[in-house]
Design a protein around this motif. Structure first.
Motif, PDB file in Angstrom:
ATOM      1  N   GLU A  89       0.816  -1.324   0.247  1.00  0.00           N
ATOM      2  CA  GLU A  89       0.124   0.022   0.039  1.00  0.00           C
ATOM      3  C   GLU A  89       0.791   1.212   0.184  1.00  0.00           C
ATOM      4  N   SER A  90       2.090   1.153  -0.011  1.00  0.00           N
ATOM      5  CA  SER A  90       2.911   2.324  -0.208  1.00  0.00           C
ATOM      6  C   SER A  90       2.473   3.000  -1.528  1.00  0.00           C
ATOM      7  N   LYS A  91       2.597   4.401  -1.383  1.00  0.00           N
ATOM      8  CA  LYS A  91       2.462   5.325  -2.386  1.00  0.00           C
ATOM      9  C   LYS A  91       3.350   6.189  -2.720  1.00  0.00           C
ATOM     10  N   GLY A  92       3.807   6.556  -3.828  1.00  0.00           N
ATOM     11  CA  GLY A  92       4.818   7.584  -4.284  1.00  0.00           C
ATOM     12  C   GLY A  92       5.342   7.730  -5.547  1.00  0.00           C
ATOM     13  N   ILE A  93       6.320   8.416  -6.111  1.00  0.00           N
ATOM     14  CA  ILE A  93       6.779   8.429  -7.454  1.00  0.00           C
ATOM     15  C   ILE A  93       7.420   6.999  -7.869  1.00  0.00           C
ATOM     16  N   ASP A  94       6.853   6.607  -9.160  1.00  0.00           N
ATOM     17  CA  ASP A  94       7.396   5.338  -9.572  1.00  0.00           C
ATOM     18  C   ASP A  94       8.831   5.762 -10.589  1.00  0.00           C
ATOM     19  N   ASP A  95       9.664   5.838  -9.994  1.00  0.00           N
ATOM     20  CA  ASP A  95      10.877   6.364 -10.877  1.00  0.00           C
ATOM     21  C   ASP A  95      12.175   5.346 -10.066  1.00  0.00           C
ATOM     22  N   THR A  96      12.914   4.780 -11.036  1.00  0.00           N
ATOM     23  CA  THR A  96      13.859   3.904 -10.769  1.00  0.00           C
ATOM     24  C   THR A  96      15.135   4.504  -9.767  1.00  0.00           C
ATOM     25  N   LYS A  97      15.141   5.970 -10.039  1.00  0.00           N
ATOM     26  CA  LYS A  97      16.098   6.546  -9.146  1.00  0.00           C
ATOM     27  C   LYS A  97      16.022   6.420  -7.824  1.00  0.00           C
ATOM     28  N   GLY A 113       6.133  -3.110  -7.089  1.00  0.00           N
ATOM     29  CA  GLY A 113       6.963  -4.147  -6.292  1.00  0.00           C
ATOM     30  C   GLY A 113       7.949  -4.850  -7.161  1.00  0.00           C
ATOM     31  N   ILE A 114       7.268  -5.433  -8.339  1.00  0.00           N
ATOM     32  CA  ILE A 114       8.023  -6.070  -9.309  1.00  0.00           C
ATOM     33  C   ILE A 114       9.404  -5.102  -9.730  1.00  0.00           C
ATOM     34  N   LYS A 115       8.768  -3.787 -10.011  1.00  0.00           N
ATOM     35  CA  LYS A 115       9.716  -2.923 -10.596  1.00  0.00           C
ATOM     36  C   LYS A 115      10.951  -2.864  -9.704  1.00  0.00           C
ATOM     37  N   THR A 116      10.324  -2.681  -8.263  1.00  0.00           N
ATOM     38  CA  THR A 116      11.813  -2.286  -7.237  1.00  0.00           C
ATOM     39  C   THR A 116      12.456  -3.461  -7.241  1.00  0.00           C
ATOM     40  N   ASN A 117      12.259  -4.741  -7.348  1.00  0.00           N
ATOM     41  CA  ASN A 117      12.712  -5.902  -7.251  1.00  0.00           C
ATOM     42  C   ASN A 117      13.679  -5.962  -8.479  1.00  0.00           C
ATOM     43  N   GLN A 118      13.189  -5.531  -9.768  1.00  0.00           N
ATOM     44  CA  GLN A 118      13.903  -5.672 -10.815  1.00  0.00           C
ATOM     45  C   GLN A 118      15.258  -4.533 -10.674  1.00  0.00           C
ATOM     46  N   SER A 119      14.774  -3.392 -10.252  1.00  0.00           N
ATOM     47  CA  SER A 119      15.870  -2.285 -10.082  1.00  0.00           C
ATOM     48  C   SER A 119      16.950  -2.614  -9.067  1.00  0.00           C
ATOM     49  N   LEU A 120      16.571  -2.980  -7.860  1.00  0.00           N
ATOM     50  CA  LEU A 120      17.592  -3.570  -6.666  1.00  0.00           C
ATOM     51  C   LEU A 120      18.407  -4.735  -7.028  1.00  0.00           C
ATOM     52  N   PHE A 121      17.952  -5.644  -7.724  1.00  0.00           N
ATOM     53  CA  PHE A 121      18.502  -6.801  -7.631  1.00  0.00           C
ATOM     54  C   PHE A 121      19.912  -6.767  -8.143  1.00  0.00           C
ATOM     55  N   PRO A 122      20.316  -5.865  -9.395  1.00  0.00           N
ATOM     56  CA  PRO A 122      21.729  -5.965  -9.741  1.00  0.00           C
ATOM     57  C   PRO A 122      22.576  -5.330  -8.745  1.00  0.00           C
ATOM     58  N   GLU A 123      21.809  -4.573  -7.803  1.00  0.00           N
ATOM     59  CA  GLU A 123      22.633  -3.811  -7.065  1.00  0.00           C
ATOM     60  C   GLU A 123      22.973  -4.768  -5.666  1.00  0.00           C
ATOM     61  N   ILE A 124      22.041  -5.610  -5.426  1.00  0.00           N
ATOM     62  CA  ILE A 124      22.181  -6.591  -4.138  1.00  0.00           C
ATOM     63  C   ILE A 124      23.228  -7.603  -4.442  1.00  0.00           C
ATOM     64  N   VAL A 125      23.329  -7.983  -5.802  1.00  0.00           N
ATOM     65  CA  VAL A 125      24.006  -9.219  -5.984  1.00  0.00           C
ATOM     66  C   VAL A 125      25.725  -8.492  -6.081  1.00  0.00           C
ATOM     67  N   GLN A 126      25.966  -7.471  -5.951  1.00  0.00           N
ATOM     68  CA  GLN A 126      27.072  -6.684  -5.996  1.00  0.00           C
ATOM     69  C   GLN A 126      27.635  -6.031  -4.413  1.00  0.00           C
ATOM     70  N   THR A 127      26.740  -6.473  -3.618  1.00  0.00           N
ATOM     71  CA  THR A 127      26.640  -5.984  -2.327  1.00  0.00           C
ATOM     72  C   THR A 127      27.129  -6.883  -1.409  1.00  0.00           C
ATOM     73  N   ASN A 128      28.189  -6.841  -0.652  1.00  0.00           N
ATOM     74  CA  ASN A 128      28.779  -7.726   0.573  1.00  0.00           C
ATOM     75  C   ASN A 128      29.049  -7.088   1.841  1.00  0.00           C
ATOM     76  N   ASN A 129      28.163  -6.984   2.594  1.00  0.00           N
ATOM     77  CA  ASN A 129      28.293  -6.409   3.932  1.00  0.00           C
ATOM     78  C   ASN A 129      28.821  -7.086   4.979  1.00  0.00           C
ATOM     79  N   ASN A 130      29.016  -8.348   4.865  1.00  0.00           N
ATOM     80  CA  ASN A 130      29.634  -9.165   5.874  1.00  0.00           C
ATOM     81  C   ASN A 130      31.086  -8.846   6.413  1.00  0.00           C
TER      82      ASN A 130
END
Length: 328
Positions: free
Chosen positions: A101-109, A242-259
């Motif tokens: 139910e979150s509402k806002g600007i749908d922009d990948t930035k 939600g699908i768009k956020t998933n597609q936008s964030l996944f390339p960044e997730i697989v380059q992130t190692n916080n351990n």
């Protein structure tokens, strides 16, 4: 002293001791509310449920990215482990940017880890302003593990919470696909050697590769006798945003190692994984443990579940979280 006088004194004693024994529960007040947190062109609901008298607030940072946090509370109308915890604690279910139910600007930035970290910080500050005396237990599941571990890289952020629960969290996305592939192929070979549903596992070995191992790991749950309870990810709801956020964030997730950077986090940690969590490998957890310098690290494995242990084994999950919080 008359018998009546003695009876009155005895009755007064019983009443006093009864009130004293139950006095704590008399102060309990169940809360069911929805508030909204706004940050950088996004308005995000936070659903609050639980015991207002508790000293602790569990802040749920859901997975996906893009999942509906409401499904962490109820899935197919059954109580989840998190909902069971509402009997003792306040549980705050934060609906992230672009989800539910979150509402806002749908922009990948606006769909970046840094933006979501900023959103999380606003949510935590809001919780602290509403409940200034509550201790915050940060709970991250799956992608929520990426987000919460990213949040904890900052000393300023670390000061705002009292404990971290990492439930099959992707604190290292750089090995996510590789570890899932290794886990799934190793499991397939074990079941084939044991002649358990060998036809299925031979078929899986022919199909699986590094790119599709994550998806196949979910369907594999239905073919493991010991993991009869599993979540069908095809039935989990996700909005178009939600699908768009998933597609936008996944390339960044697989380059992130916080351990490696989490060595600076010293507060109590609960690591909770499913026995058959081939989606987010237990190798990610063991790698994380090698870096953590927390004063208390509790490592728990749910015995029959996969990635969604709070839904698959609600009572066990709630019990382990409850035990952990009681030690804080």
């Amino acid at each position: 002293m008359s018998l009546t006088r003695i009876n009155l004194i005895f009755l007064h004693f019983l009443l006093f001791t009864s009130l004293n024994s139950w006095g704590e529960s008399w102060n309990h007040q169940h809360i069911d509310e929805k508030i909204h947190v706004t940050n950088n062109h996004e308005t995000m609901p936070v659903y609050l449920h639980g015991d207002l008298a508790s000293d602790y607030l569990i802040l749920v940072v859901h997975g996906g990215p893009g999942s509906d946090v409401k499904e962490y509370r109820e899935y197919y109308n059954g109580k989840s482990g998190l909902q069971l915890l509402e009997g003792k604690y306040i549980v705050a279910y934060w609906q992230q940017r672009g989800a539910g139910e979150s509402k806002g600007i749908d922009d990948t930035k606006y769909y970046s880890i840094n933006q979501y970290v900023s959103d999380l910080d606003h949510v935590i500050d809001t919780m602290k302003s509403i409940y200034p005396h509550k201790k915050i237990v940060l709970f991250g599941h799956s992608w929520g593990g990426t987000l919460t571990s990213s949040y904890l890289l900052s000393e300023e952020h670390r000061k705002k919470i009292d404990a971290w629960i990492d439930a099959a969290g992707v604190s290292d996305g750089t090995h996510l696909f590789e570890y899932a592939y290794n886990d799934l192929t190793s499991a397939a070979k074990r079941y084939i050697d044991a002649n358990q549903n060998a036809e299925y596992w031979n078929h899986l070995l022919k199909m699986v590769n590094v790119q599709n191992a994550l998806i196949l790991s979910y369907s594999a749950m239905a073919n493991i006798q010991d993991a009869a309870n599993y979540v069908d990810i095809q039935k989990l709801k996700m909005t178009k945003r939600g699908i768009k956020t998933n597609q936008s964030l996944f390339p960044e997730i697989v380059q992130t190692n916080n351990n490696p950077s989490l060595k600076n986090f010293t507060k109590p940690v609960l690591l909770i994984w499913g026995k058959y969590d081939y989606c987010v490998s237990k190798k990610i957890k063991s790698d994380l443990k090698n870096y953590l310098s927390a004063t208390k690290v509790t490592d728990v494995e749910c015995s029959h579940s996969g990635h969604f242990m709070m839904l698959n084994e609600p009572s066990f999950f709630a019990s382990e979280v409850d035990k952990f919080i009681k030690t804080l």
